[in-house]
Design a protein around this motif. Sequence first.
Motif, PDB file in Angstrom:
ATOM      1  N   ALA A 143       0.831  -1.204   0.000  1.00  0.00           N
ATOM      2  CA  ALA A 143       0.000   0.000   0.000  1.00  0.00           C
ATOM      3  C   ALA A 143       0.867   1.256   0.000  1.00  0.00           C
ATOM      4  N   VAL A 144       1.977   1.209   0.728  1.00  0.00           N
ATOM      5  CA  VAL A 144       2.877   2.362   0.756  1.00  0.00           C
ATOM      6  C   VAL A 144       3.489   2.584  -0.619  1.00  0.00           C
ATOM      7  N   VAL A 145       3.958   1.515  -1.244  1.00  0.00           N
ATOM      8  CA  VAL A 145       4.554   1.621  -2.578  1.00  0.00           C
ATOM      9  C   VAL A 145       3.523   2.139  -3.572  1.00  0.00           C
ATOM     10  N   ASN A 146       2.318   1.609  -3.521  1.00  0.00           N
ATOM     11  CA  ASN A 146       1.262   2.070  -4.434  1.00  0.00           C
ATOM     12  C   ASN A 146       0.954   3.554  -4.224  1.00  0.00           C
ATOM     13  N   ALA A 147       0.939   3.982  -2.966  1.00  0.00           N
ATOM     14  CA  ALA A 147       0.660   5.393  -2.683  1.00  0.00           C
ATOM     15  C   ALA A 147       1.734   6.277  -3.301  1.00  0.00           C
ATOM     16  N   PHE A 148       2.990   5.916  -3.128  1.00  0.00           N
ATOM     17  CA  PHE A 148       4.063   6.721  -3.709  1.00  0.00           C
ATOM     18  C   PHE A 148       4.065   6.654  -5.232  1.00  0.00           C
ATOM     19  N   ASP A 149       3.765   5.491  -5.773  1.00  0.00           N
ATOM     20  CA  ASP A 149       3.721   5.362  -7.230  1.00  0.00           C
ATOM     21  C   ASP A 149       2.603   6.184  -7.857  1.00  0.00           C
ATOM     22  N   SER A 150       1.543   6.440  -7.107  1.00  0.00           N
ATOM     23  CA  SER A 150       0.403   7.165  -7.673  1.00  0.00           C
ATOM     24  C   SER A 150       0.469   8.671  -7.435  1.00  0.00           C
ATOM     25  N   LEU A 151       1.553   9.155  -6.821  1.00  0.00           N
ATOM     26  CA  LEU A 151       1.685  10.589  -6.596  1.00  0.00           C
ATOM     27  C   LEU A 151       1.858  11.335  -7.913  1.00  0.00           C
ATOM     28  N   PRO A 152       1.449  12.607  -7.925  1.00  0.00           N
ATOM     29  CA  PRO A 152       1.707  13.418  -9.113  1.00  0.00           C
ATOM     30  C   PRO A 152       3.218  13.558  -9.323  1.00  0.00           C
ATOM     31  N   ASP A 153       3.607  13.889 -10.519  1.00  0.00           N
ATOM     32  CA  ASP A 153       5.020  14.099 -10.838  1.00  0.00           C
ATOM     33  C   ASP A 153       5.629  15.121  -9.881  1.00  0.00           C
TER      34      ASP A 153
END
Length: 64
Positions: free
Chosen positions: A4-14
């Motif tokens: 979940a942490v990785v997914n959250a960071f991966d989905s951040l805006p540029d």
Amino acid sequence: DIGAVVNAFDSLPDANSSVPTCIVARTLKGKGISFMEAEPRTWHLGYLGPNDRDRAVAEIKERL
């Protein structure tokens, strides 16, 4: 939940985006160590001295 942490960071805006961004993590301080979970305010910024370290390591090893 590392996924979940990785997914959250991966989905951040540029990083160059002007969009304000915040990740809110609801956590349990000291998760998995009984004496830390029981006193979360103490362990939020607590000092883990040698005796407490040994207690924590013993609890972790019991579960392995």
